[in-house]
Write an enzyme that holds these catalytic residues in place. Sequence first.
Site, PDB file in Angstrom:
ATOM      1  CE  LYS A  42      -3.685  -2.046   2.836  1.00 49.56           C
ATOM      2  NZ  LYS A  42      -4.286  -2.042   4.184  1.00 49.56           N
ATOM      3  N   GLY A  43       2.059   1.157   0.538  1.00 47.52           N
ATOM      4  CA  GLY A  43       2.844   2.338   0.883  1.00 47.52           C
ATOM      5  C   GLY A  43       3.153   3.294  -0.249  1.00 47.52           C
ATOM      6  CD  GLU A  98       7.848  -0.952  -2.496  1.00 49.13           C
ATOM      7  OE1 GLU A  98       7.317  -0.036  -1.851  1.00 49.13           O
ATOM      8  OE2 GLU A  98       7.700  -2.155  -2.207  1.00 49.13           O
ATOM      9  CG  ASP A  99       6.533   2.635   0.728  1.00 48.85           C
ATOM     10  OD1 ASP A  99       6.960   1.591   0.198  1.00 48.85           O
ATOM     11  OD2 ASP A  99       5.955   2.619   1.830  1.00 48.85           O
ATOM     12  CG  ASP A 102      13.936  -1.233   6.162  1.00 46.68           C
ATOM     13  OD1 ASP A 102      15.107  -1.128   6.526  1.00 46.68           O
ATOM     14  OD2 ASP A 102      12.993  -1.232   6.968  1.00 46.68           O
ATOM     15  CE  LYS A 130      14.158   3.480   7.909  1.00 49.68           C
ATOM     16  NZ  LYS A 130      13.428   2.641   8.880  1.00 49.68           N
ATOM     17  CG  PHE A 151       8.966   3.349  12.633  1.00 45.35           C
ATOM     18  CD1 PHE A 151       9.127   1.986  12.424  1.00 45.35           C
ATOM     19  CD2 PHE A 151       7.722   3.929  12.368  1.00 45.35           C
ATOM     20  CE1 PHE A 151       8.061   1.216  11.973  1.00 45.35           C
ATOM     21  CE2 PHE A 151       6.657   3.160  11.917  1.00 45.35           C
ATOM     22  CZ  PHE A 151       6.836   1.800  11.726  1.00 45.35           C
ATOM     23  CB  VAL A 152       9.969   7.271   7.926  1.00 43.45           C
ATOM     24  CG1 VAL A 152      11.189   8.099   8.226  1.00 43.45           C
ATOM     25  CG2 VAL A 152      10.353   6.034   7.118  1.00 43.45           C
ATOM     26  CG  ASP A 158       1.711   1.086   7.815  1.00 41.99           C
ATOM     27  OD1 ASP A 158       2.731   0.850   7.131  1.00 41.99           O
ATOM     28  OD2 ASP A 158       1.164   0.242   8.536  1.00 41.99           O
ATOM     29  NE  ARG A 164      -1.176   2.075   4.854  1.00 36.06           N
ATOM     30  CZ  ARG A 164      -0.125   1.270   4.737  1.00 36.06           C
ATOM     31  NH1 ARG A 164       0.965   1.688   4.136  1.00 36.06           N
ATOM     32  NH2 ARG A 164      -0.152   0.055   5.235  1.00 36.06           N
TER      33      ARG A 164
HETATM   34  C1  PRP Z   1       7.316  -1.860   2.971  1.00 34.21           C
HETATM   35  C2  PRP Z   1       7.715  -1.177   1.681  1.00 34.21           C
HETATM   36  C3  PRP Z   1       8.447  -2.246   0.932  1.00 34.21           C
HETATM   37  C4  PRP Z   1       9.076  -3.065   2.035  1.00 34.21           C
HETATM   38  C5  PRP Z   1      10.510  -2.679   2.150  1.00 34.21           C
HETATM   39  O1  PRP Z   1       6.116  -2.525   2.770  1.00 34.21           O
HETATM   40  O2  PRP Z   1       6.603  -0.714   0.975  1.00 34.21           O
HETATM   41  O3  PRP Z   1       7.573  -3.043   0.161  1.00 34.21           O
HETATM   42  O4  PRP Z   1       8.394  -2.760   3.248  1.00 34.21           O
HETATM   43  O5  PRP Z   1      11.153  -3.443   3.133  1.00 34.21           O
HETATM   44  P1  PRP Z   1      12.389  -4.377   2.795  1.00 34.21           P
HETATM   45  O6  PRP Z   1      13.354  -3.599   1.953  1.00 34.21           O
HETATM   46  O7  PRP Z   1      12.967  -4.669   4.168  1.00 34.21           O
HETATM   47  O8  PRP Z   1      11.901  -5.610   2.130  1.00 34.21           O
HETATM   48  P2  PRP Z   1       5.184  -3.051   3.966  1.00 34.21           P
HETATM   49  O9  PRP Z   1       5.468  -4.491   4.191  1.00 34.21           O
HETATM   50  O10 PRP Z   1       5.342  -2.134   5.150  1.00 34.21           O
HETATM   51  O11 PRP Z   1       3.745  -2.948   3.343  1.00 34.21           O
HETATM   52  P3  PRP Z   1       2.828  -1.675   3.016  1.00 34.21           P
HETATM   53  O12 PRP Z   1       3.506  -0.940   1.869  1.00 34.21           O
HETATM   54  O13 PRP Z   1       1.523  -2.263   2.616  1.00 34.21           O
HETATM   55  O14 PRP Z   1       2.746  -0.805   4.254  1.00 34.21           O
END
Ligand code: PRP
Length: 176
Positions: A42-43, A98-99, A102, A130, A151-152, A158, A164
């Site tokens: 969703k992000g 992507e948002d 990580d 990050k 933690f953003v 979210d 969001r």
């Molecule tokens: C977040 C973000 C990426 C993922 C990155 O999604 O949108 O898809 O985590 O993390 P990584 O590099 O450690 O794999 P999340 O699982 O929070 O889902 P959301 O976008 O629905 O909130």
Amino acid sequence: MEHFTPEVLISEEDIALRIDALAKAITEEFNGEEIIVICVLKGAFMFCSDLIKKIELPIKLEFMQLSSYGDGTTSSGNVKIEMDVTENLNGKNVLIVEDIVDTGLTLTTLLEMLKVRSPKSLKLASLLFKPSRNKHPVTIDYLGFEIEDKFVIGYGLDYAGRYRELPYVGVLNAGN
Ligand code: PRP
């Protein structure tokens, strides 16, 4: 009840300026060709929405939703497609939006999953990265901002499903 006051990390204005630059680079790279933009839910919804408004190319918008069960130390197999695109990607220019990157697990896995569909090109745009958390190196072709290990929230991201809708990227300060 818990009470948090978000503190602005990246302002709405700074996000908009960066998006203008990213959209310009994307527009120039594809030189009038059609691109398929995949918004990873969703992000990424807000970043993707603002980004595509500024890209001057023919665009087809698609959505994917993924779930991740990994602890970030193991690679593919832990990321599952919950909702897939409807378009055949064979021979197409594909831009994943992507948002945040990580650990990199989600994006390294997604890139592998999409490569086998034989797109003409496969690129990644991410609003945030990050570096200190990265375990799975991934090339981010269009990056918004590198950030520290905080933690953003906001601008799509979210905390427990909330925040969001904030128009900026913030950090949470407990108890304010
Ligand atoms: C977040 C973000 C990426 C993922 C990155 O999604 O949108 O898809 O985590 O993390 P990584 O590099 O450690 O794999 P999340 O699982 O929070 O889902 P959301 O976008 O629905 O909130």
